[in-house]
Design a protein around this motif. Sequence first.
Motif, PDB file in Angstrom:
ATOM      1  N   LYS A   1       0.800  -1.140  -0.017  1.00 48.27           N
ATOM      2  CA  LYS A   1      -0.023  -0.166  -0.027  1.00 48.27           C
ATOM      3  C   LYS A   1       0.779   1.490  -0.087  1.00 48.27           C
ATOM      4  O   LYS A   1       1.557   1.355   0.886  1.00 48.27           O
ATOM      5  CB  LYS A   1      -1.102  -0.100   1.217  1.00 48.27           C
ATOM      6  N   PRO A   2       0.448   1.994  -1.119  1.00 49.56           N
ATOM      7  CA  PRO A   2       1.526   3.352  -0.916  1.00 49.56           C
ATOM      8  C   PRO A   2       1.243   4.172   0.396  1.00 49.56           C
ATOM      9  O   PRO A   2       0.200   4.196   0.667  1.00 49.56           O
ATOM     10  CB  PRO A   2       1.064   4.126  -2.183  1.00 49.56           C
ATOM     11  N   GLU A   3       2.537   4.952   0.753  1.00 55.41           N
ATOM     12  CA  GLU A   3       2.120   5.624   1.905  1.00 55.41           C
ATOM     13  C   GLU A   3       1.224   6.778   1.791  1.00 55.41           C
ATOM     14  O   GLU A   3       0.680   6.982   2.974  1.00 55.41           O
ATOM     15  CB  GLU A   3       3.629   6.157   2.171  1.00 55.41           C
ATOM     16  N   ASP A   4       1.092   7.390   0.789  1.00 54.63           N
ATOM     17  CA  ASP A   4       0.091   8.503   0.843  1.00 54.63           C
ATOM     18  C   ASP A   4      -1.122   7.862   0.354  1.00 54.63           C
ATOM     19  O   ASP A   4      -1.975   8.786  -0.217  1.00 54.63           O
ATOM     20  CB  ASP A   4       0.591   9.262  -0.498  1.00 54.63           C
ATOM     21  N   ALA A   5      -1.862   6.709   0.353  1.00 58.65           N
ATOM     22  CA  ALA A   5      -2.854   6.197   0.020  1.00 58.65           C
ATOM     23  C   ALA A   5      -3.813   6.450   1.126  1.00 58.65           C
ATOM     24  O   ALA A   5      -3.466   6.490   2.158  1.00 58.65           O
ATOM     25  CB  ALA A   5      -2.927   4.650  -0.414  1.00 58.65           C
ATOM     26  N   GLY A   6      -5.207   6.844   0.627  1.00 59.84           N
ATOM     27  CA  GLY A   6      -6.131   7.180   1.821  1.00 59.84           C
ATOM     28  C   GLY A   6      -6.982   5.797   2.097  1.00 59.84           C
ATOM     29  O   GLY A   6      -6.716   4.861   1.963  1.00 59.84           O
ATOM     30  N   ASP A   7      -7.923   6.251   2.921  1.00 61.45           N
ATOM     31  CA  ASP A   7      -8.600   5.226   3.453  1.00 61.45           C
ATOM     32  C   ASP A   7      -9.473   4.431   2.521  1.00 61.45           C
ATOM     33  O   ASP A   7      -9.773   3.037   2.868  1.00 61.45           O
ATOM     34  CB  ASP A   7      -9.829   5.765   4.737  1.00 61.45           C
ATOM     35  N   ASP A   8      -9.677   5.067   1.282  1.00 60.07           N
ATOM     36  CA  ASP A   8     -10.521   4.179   0.267  1.00 60.07           C
ATOM     37  C   ASP A   8      -9.759   3.745  -0.606  1.00 60.07           C
ATOM     38  O   ASP A   8     -10.221   3.346  -1.790  1.00 60.07           O
ATOM     39  CB  ASP A   8     -11.513   5.374  -0.406  1.00 60.07           C
ATOM     40  N   TYR A   9      -8.497   3.323  -0.289  1.00 60.60           N
ATOM     41  CA  TYR A   9      -7.463   2.709  -1.109  1.00 60.60           C
ATOM     42  C   TYR A   9      -8.063   1.297  -1.579  1.00 60.60           C
ATOM     43  O   TYR A   9      -8.355   0.539  -0.782  1.00 60.60           O
ATOM     44  CB  TYR A   9      -5.853   2.762  -0.673  1.00 60.60           C
ATOM     45  N   THR A  10      -7.986   0.963  -2.883  1.00 65.07           N
ATOM     46  CA  THR A  10      -8.225  -0.437  -3.395  1.00 65.07           C
ATOM     47  C   THR A  10      -7.034  -1.215  -3.558  1.00 65.07           C
ATOM     48  O   THR A  10      -6.466  -0.703  -4.208  1.00 65.07           O
ATOM     49  CB  THR A  10      -9.540  -0.282  -4.370  1.00 65.07           C
ATOM     50  N   PRO A  11      -6.843  -2.325  -2.849  1.00 67.74           N
ATOM     51  CA  PRO A  11      -5.563  -2.906  -2.892  1.00 67.74           C
ATOM     52  C   PRO A  11      -5.580  -3.456  -4.398  1.00 67.74           C
ATOM     53  O   PRO A  11      -6.438  -3.830  -5.057  1.00 67.74           O
ATOM     54  CB  PRO A  11      -5.932  -4.263  -2.030  1.00 67.74           C
ATOM     55  N   GLU A  12      -4.119  -3.435  -4.818  1.00 77.64           N
ATOM     56  CA  GLU A  12      -3.843  -3.811  -6.050  1.00 77.64           C
ATOM     57  C   GLU A  12      -2.956  -5.112  -6.316  1.00 77.64           C
ATOM     58  O   GLU A  12      -2.194  -5.297  -5.508  1.00 77.64           O
ATOM     59  CB  GLU A  12      -3.185  -2.685  -6.891  1.00 77.64           C
ATOM     60  N   TRP A  13      -3.113  -5.956  -7.363  1.00 77.54           N
ATOM     61  CA  TRP A  13      -2.496  -7.085  -7.413  1.00 77.54           C
ATOM     62  C   TRP A  13      -1.453  -7.264  -8.303  1.00 77.54           C
ATOM     63  O   TRP A  13      -1.688  -6.401  -9.480  1.00 77.54           O
ATOM     64  CB  TRP A  13      -3.521  -8.285  -7.459  1.00 77.54           C
ATOM     65  N   GLU A  14      -0.443  -7.946  -8.273  1.00 75.51           N
ATOM     66  CA  GLU A  14       0.614  -8.153  -9.519  1.00 75.51           C
ATOM     67  C   GLU A  14       0.929  -9.515  -9.689  1.00 75.51           C
ATOM     68  O   GLU A  14       0.931 -10.390  -8.549  1.00 75.51           O
ATOM     69  CB  GLU A  14       1.742  -7.161  -9.112  1.00 75.51           C
ATOM     70  N   ASP A  15       1.302  -9.872 -10.889  1.00 83.63           N
ATOM     71  CA  ASP A  15       1.540 -11.303 -11.141  1.00 83.63           C
ATOM     72  C   ASP A  15       3.070 -11.386 -11.165  1.00 83.63           C
ATOM     73  O   ASP A  15       3.842 -10.394 -11.341  1.00 83.63           O
ATOM     74  CB  ASP A  15       1.135 -11.691 -12.627  1.00 83.63           C
TER      75      ASP A  15
END
Length: 639
Positions: free
Chosen positions: A223-237
């Motif tokens: 999770k990026p440090e500047d991400a807010g509470d509404d941040y949606t997790p991202e996935w990577e292969d």
Amino acid sequence: MAKKQFKAESKRMLDLMINSIYTHKEIFLREIISNASDAVDKLAYLALTDDNVGLNQSDFKITLTTDQIARTLTISDNGIGMTKDELDSNLGTIARSGSLKFKEDMAAEQNLDVKDVDIIGQFGVGFYSAFMVADKVTVITKAYGSDTAYQWESTGTDGYAITEAEKDSVGTDVILHIKEDTDDEKYSEFLEQYRISQLIKKYSDYIHYPITMLMNKSRQKEKPEDAGDDYTPEWEDYSEWETLNSMKPIWQRAKDEVTQEEYDAFYQDKFGDYEKPLTTQRVSAEGTVSYEALLFIPGRTPYDFYTREYEKGLQLYSSGVLIMDKCADLLPEHFRFVKGIVDTPDVSLNISREMLQHTRQLKVISKNLEKKIKSTLMDMQKEDREKYEQFWKSFGLQIKCGICSDYGTHKEMLQDLLMFHSSNGDKPTTLAEYVERMPEDQQYIYFATGETVGKIASLPQAERIRDKSYEILYLTEDVDEFAMQVLVSYQEKTIKSINDEDALPETEEEKQAAEEKTEAAKDVLAFVKETLGDRIKEARISKILKSHPVCMTADGPMSLEMEKYMKRNGADLQGMAAEWVLELNADAPVFSALTDAVSNDPEKAKKYVELLYNQALLIADLPLEDASAYTDLVCSLMV
């Protein structure tokens, strides 16, 4: 280079193999990996004495890669590789095994017995199982000590071609071009990583070297440090190499290095049981036939155990490679409940690892395991009675069936394992314990049969035996009486039914008195027989009743309990039914009343006979012919 043709006999065998020999296509991966393991074994042996190999034992491995687009599955090893001539002789002539020749050469060089050199592949046909799933097979190989690599390629029975190739390192790549899917076959499953991983675990989990595969995986990004509470997790292969096999079988580890918890976990995982095993047994044998075995007795009866669908057998391995999932020849039928594995380098294989011959080695192993299982059960019986009673509750019926099978061939092996309830308390007893408790004057082992312990205990026939303080075994299962007939005796003590007239020895005076009673009652007995007709074979004065007035027994080999069992199972008893005998107690007051009625009131005497007959049926747990008529009869006699 021009394509070469397989020899005629090899071509026929290849065609047979592709279409007939292997019943499960998934076997191909086991065969290719076993060949790769052999190649690594060969270079590993050389590395022990040849510093030029340049590899440590920890460097050897087998790798798998898939390409969904190109539809290829590649199995690579860093083993000894093959020269051009070896490619031609080993892959151009089916049933020629380079592994077997290497094994023989290595044994001669190191002054060893051939069987002590652990090389799996010895027959040389498993490689061709690849054509069951591939329409083209390419082998690129570079032999140890050679500067040139070669490629062998074939699309099946039309032949093969060998050409020079590029390969940096020593070893072999087997590249399978997987067939296209059809309506009947989904070949694409052999390109799916989870399926390949599953097959490695099933067949090749104990190959000595790591089997690795580049696995495609997904993970959540940080999770990026500047991400807010509404941040949606991202996935990577991503991809990473993963070792698919455990390499070291639990049964090959030193006994003091394995905990019971590890055995329990192995059993539950391997055999899909949610309960721990009742016992665990390790067997190690060396000699004419060498093997390791790990055996378990389940803690409960499998749901399908007593059905035709249940398959017995132990898993059979050869040097850590699964040969057969359920080898029935390793277990006698009476111990079919045992689960486990046998690992031996000494099994004889016919054509492939899948088609196992019925060999002398398997018979030797089976006979030895039978003795080991019996010994384990006897130890449990003596040292942990509660656990043995749990075993008996689950599998006692199987032991009894084993007594009866094959004309009693196995009775000596199994008789000490038997347990029955008896008149000596609530706990089941063994035959040995029964004999140990017998009074000096008791000649026989007594048994009685019935639906429940309570019903047997109330049988009129049991009274005279118990009055002598003789113990009676209570048999409540259908197979019990058959088992007793097969046993005949135990520790030189004849086994007797309480229904047998000679169950209690008679003095000459007692015999004389019995004959006099029969003679005095002959008219009454004739009247009873005439009244009942073909419903009974005979009416007789009983030698087995004491205070009770009547009972039903049977003459001949078929007892009443056997007849009930046969009828429940739909057997046609024409000409085989039990010969019913109505036994009357000449000393009972009821018999005096019957005698008087026969002389003075024949119609009432007929009612008495019907009453006694129906009472005998009830005591024997036999169905009344007409329950309503019987109740009317009782009421008429009360008026």
